[in-house]
Design an enzyme around this catalytic site. Structure first.
Site, PDB file in Angstrom:
ATOM      1  N   ASN A 231      21.539  28.637   5.537  1.00  0.00           N
ATOM      2  CA  ASN A 231      21.427  27.246   5.961  1.00  0.00           C
ATOM      3  C   ASN A 231      22.272  26.355   5.053  1.00  0.00           C
ATOM      4  O   ASN A 231      23.249  26.820   4.477  1.00  0.00           O
ATOM      5  CB  ASN A 231      19.959  26.792   6.037  1.00  0.00           C
ATOM      6  CG  ASN A 231      19.718  25.825   7.182  1.00  0.00           C
ATOM      7  OD1 ASN A 231      20.409  24.830   7.331  1.00  0.00           O
ATOM      8  ND2 ASN A 231      18.717  26.134   8.004  1.00  0.00           N
ATOM      9  N   ARG A 232      21.901  25.094   4.891  1.00  0.00           N
ATOM     10  CA  ARG A 232      22.797  24.111   4.270  1.00  0.00           C
ATOM     11  C   ARG A 232      22.297  23.613   2.918  1.00  0.00           C
ATOM     12  O   ARG A 232      21.087  23.527   2.692  1.00  0.00           O
ATOM     13  CB  ARG A 232      22.991  22.924   5.219  1.00  0.00           C
ATOM     14  CG  ARG A 232      23.727  23.302   6.504  1.00  0.00           C
ATOM     15  CD  ARG A 232      23.721  22.166   7.511  1.00  0.00           C
ATOM     16  NE  ARG A 232      24.516  22.513   8.682  1.00  0.00           N
ATOM     17  CZ  ARG A 232      24.034  23.171   9.741  1.00  0.00           C
ATOM     18  NH1 ARG A 232      22.767  23.556   9.777  1.00  0.00           N
ATOM     19  NH2 ARG A 232      24.820  23.454  10.767  1.00  0.00           N
TER      20      ARG A 232
ATOM     21  N   HIS B 162      25.410  28.646   4.820  1.00  0.00           N
ATOM     22  CA  HIS B 162      25.272  30.105   4.798  1.00  0.00           C
ATOM     23  C   HIS B 162      26.050  30.788   3.667  1.00  0.00           C
ATOM     24  O   HIS B 162      26.652  31.849   3.854  1.00  0.00           O
ATOM     25  CB  HIS B 162      25.671  30.704   6.142  1.00  0.00           C
ATOM     26  CG  HIS B 162      24.780  30.303   7.272  1.00  0.00           C
ATOM     27  ND1 HIS B 162      23.424  30.137   7.136  1.00  0.00           N
ATOM     28  CD2 HIS B 162      25.055  30.029   8.589  1.00  0.00           C
ATOM     29  CE1 HIS B 162      22.897  29.780   8.299  1.00  0.00           C
ATOM     30  NE2 HIS B 162      23.855  29.697   9.189  1.00  0.00           N
TER      31      HIS B 162
ATOM     32  N   HIS C 199      20.934  36.362  11.033  1.00  0.00           N
ATOM     33  CA  HIS C 199      21.420  35.349  11.969  1.00  0.00           C
ATOM     34  C   HIS C 199      21.704  35.950  13.345  1.00  0.00           C
ATOM     35  O   HIS C 199      22.695  35.605  13.990  1.00  0.00           O
ATOM     36  CB  HIS C 199      22.680  34.689  11.399  1.00  0.00           C
ATOM     37  CG  HIS C 199      22.948  33.314  11.919  1.00  0.00           C
ATOM     38  ND1 HIS C 199      23.393  33.076  13.198  1.00  0.00           N
ATOM     39  CD2 HIS C 199      22.837  32.091  11.325  1.00  0.00           C
ATOM     40  CE1 HIS C 199      23.570  31.778  13.381  1.00  0.00           C
ATOM     41  NE2 HIS C 199      23.231  31.149  12.249  1.00  0.00           N
TER      42      HIS C 199
ATOM     43  N   TYR D 205      21.681  36.397  17.239  1.00  0.00           N
ATOM     44  CA  TYR D 205      21.509  35.562  18.435  1.00  0.00           C
ATOM     45  C   TYR D 205      20.863  36.428  19.510  1.00  0.00           C
ATOM     46  O   TYR D 205      21.402  37.485  19.878  1.00  0.00           O
ATOM     47  CB  TYR D 205      22.852  35.092  18.979  1.00  0.00           C
ATOM     48  CG  TYR D 205      23.605  34.066  18.190  1.00  0.00           C
ATOM     49  CD1 TYR D 205      23.768  32.769  18.683  1.00  0.00           C
ATOM     50  CD2 TYR D 205      24.212  34.383  16.979  1.00  0.00           C
ATOM     51  CE1 TYR D 205      24.513  31.825  17.988  1.00  0.00           C
ATOM     52  CE2 TYR D 205      24.946  33.448  16.273  1.00  0.00           C
ATOM     53  CZ  TYR D 205      25.096  32.174  16.787  1.00  0.00           C
ATOM     54  OH  TYR D 205      25.830  31.244  16.097  1.00  0.00           O
TER      55      TYR D 205
ATOM     56  N   ASP E 234      18.539  22.710  16.354  1.00  0.00           N
ATOM     57  CA  ASP E 234      19.124  23.341  15.173  1.00  0.00           C
ATOM     58  C   ASP E 234      18.327  22.813  13.992  1.00  0.00           C
ATOM     59  O   ASP E 234      18.851  22.120  13.115  1.00  0.00           O
ATOM     60  CB  ASP E 234      20.615  23.024  15.041  1.00  0.00           C
ATOM     61  CG  ASP E 234      21.292  23.853  13.949  1.00  0.00           C
ATOM     62  OD1 ASP E 234      20.643  24.786  13.425  1.00  0.00           O
ATOM     63  OD2 ASP E 234      22.450  23.568  13.621  1.00  0.00           O
TER      64      ASP E 234
ATOM     65  N   GLN F 116      14.340  28.621  11.188  1.00  0.00           N
ATOM     66  CA  GLN F 116      15.324  27.731  11.799  1.00  0.00           C
ATOM     67  C   GLN F 116      15.554  28.200  13.231  1.00  0.00           C
ATOM     68  O   GLN F 116      16.018  29.310  13.475  1.00  0.00           O
ATOM     69  CB  GLN F 116      16.647  27.767  11.025  1.00  0.00           C
ATOM     70  CG  GLN F 116      17.709  26.821  11.553  1.00  0.00           C
ATOM     71  CD  GLN F 116      17.671  25.451  10.888  1.00  0.00           C
ATOM     72  OE1 GLN F 116      16.873  25.200   9.994  1.00  0.00           O
ATOM     73  NE2 GLN F 116      18.571  24.560  11.295  1.00  0.00           N
TER      74      GLN F 116
ATOM     75  N   GLU G 207      15.910  32.066  12.603  1.00  0.00           N
ATOM     76  CA  GLU G 207      16.323  32.427  11.249  1.00  0.00           C
ATOM     77  C   GLU G 207      15.176  32.163  10.276  1.00  0.00           C
ATOM     78  O   GLU G 207      14.947  31.039   9.859  1.00  0.00           O
ATOM     79  CB  GLU G 207      17.561  31.615  10.858  1.00  0.00           C
ATOM     80  CG  GLU G 207      18.719  31.722  11.833  1.00  0.00           C
ATOM     81  CD  GLU G 207      19.688  30.574  11.683  1.00  0.00           C
ATOM     82  OE1 GLU G 207      20.096  30.282  10.530  1.00  0.00           O
ATOM     83  OE2 GLU G 207      20.026  29.940  12.703  1.00  0.00           O
TER      84      GLU G 207
END
Length: 353
Positions: A91-92, A117, A186, A188, A253, A290, A318
């Site tokens: 993440n950030r 990430h 991560h 999908y 998100d 997330q 996530e």
């Protein structure tokens, strides 16, 4: 791919092969875990999930994760993070900057003004050391002191195992200097199948300040908002709502707080696809998950089946610590010190209904 080895557990076979070679000639290893219900393909580049095959209510098998059939697009298209282990900090982090033990840490920047990430060359872009273990595979990576700006030599082990219809991911990390750690997978998912198109018909969260998706520090109740999934709700039913948070993320998100005691394995999410009847149940020891609805997929990436991945053709769950936790004193700590061991577990269990 030719099989180069085999380990058979009571219910799971593990076969190994070579998926491809990087520019320096090093081999990217592949491991297939197979039970009667599920088959998972993993590769050492990014310690990632390439495919995950499971049955629908009629017994038909489909691949329910997005990704590529060959190595090259994984190396060339780094911004989607298909199936990777994201780190050293998933993440950030705002500005890629935070204070740690009285000193300012500056990481590399790769998402506007922020770190995402792990930075410019995160764990997704590393060829991990791999070995087969009973019912699965273990990936190991040593991240040097100063890697992407993070302090401390970090030794990480990630184990994927498959028992019946459950994929289990166990994370472990140690450091020789105080640092921060936040690891996640991560993948999908599209429970109708990775080539089937959009997923829109398939407690508390942390709001973000703007389109850069950095949390404000608030933990907001979901009740009465487009973020309330405490009852079964179609993903697409409110994704276009006039909600500032949805506008910032172009959809979902955001970081949901997982109820219950962090460190204990407990339910985090359940997803049902009425078309196929597939059900995915996610459990985790982490404090948050997330939920990302694939908002930045734009059709430019073509997947395993030759189908372009358009916006919202897959979703991510996530499991992780809170984003930007190093800058948010009200969030659970992601600090790891020498002598401590970071441990985290997430499971994906597949069923039909």
């Amino acid at each position: 791919m030719s099989n180069a080895g085999l380990i058979a557990g009571e219910a799971t076979s593990v076969t190994s092969s070579v998926f491809g070679h990087l520019a320096d000639g090093s081999a990217v290893e592949a491991f297939t875990l197979k039970s009667a219900e599920v088959e998972v393909l993993l590769i050492s580049y990014g310690a990632r999930v390439v495919s995950l095959l499971t049955k629908d209510r009629d017994g038909a098998v489909a691949d329910v994760t997005l990704g590529y059939a060959s190595l090259e697009p994984y190396v060339e298209n780094t911004n989607a993070y298909f199936g990777v282990i994201a780190g050293r900090f998933a993440n950030r982090i705002a500005g890629g900057r935070f204070e740690l033990d009285g000193e300012t840490v500056q990481t590399t920047i790769n998402d506007g003004k922020n770190m995402l990430h792990g930075g410019v060359e995160g764990f997704d872009a590393r060829n991990w050391v791999a070995r087969a273990i009973p019912d699965g595979v273990e990936f190991e990576l040593v991240s040097a002191d100063g890697d992407q700006g993070f302090p401390g030599t970090l030794t990480v082990r990630v184990r994927y195992t498959l028992l019946g219809s459950t994929v289990r991911i166990d994370y472990e990390a140690t450091t020789d200097k105080t640092t921060v750690v936040n690891l996640t997978n991560h993948a999908y998912f599209n429970l109708s199948g990775e080539a089937s198109g959009k997923i829109l018909e398939s407690n508390a969260f942390t709001p973000v300040a703007d389109a850069a998706a950095i949390p404000t520090g608030e933990i907001r109740a979901v009740a009465g908002t487009a973020f309330d999934f405490t009852q079964a709700t179609v993903i697409g039913s409110r994704i276009g709502a006039d909600d500032e948070q949805l506008v910032f993320g172009r959809g979902y998100d955001h970081n949901w707080v997982v109820r219950g005691e962090a460190g204990t394995l407990r339910p985090a999410a359940k997803v049902y696809d009425p078309v196929s009847g597939r059900v995915l149940v996610v459990e985790t020891t982490e404090s948050a998950v997330q939920f990302y609805s694939g908002n930045y997929l734009d059709g430019s990436l073509v997947g395993k089946s030759g189908v372009a991945y358009v916006q919202r053709s897959g979703f991510c769950l996530e499991t992780q610590g809170f984003p930007d936790a190093p800058n948010q004193p009200g969030f659970p700590s992601t600090v790891l010190k020498p002598g401590e061991t970071y441990r985290s577990t997430t499971t994906w269990t597949f069923a039909t209904a």
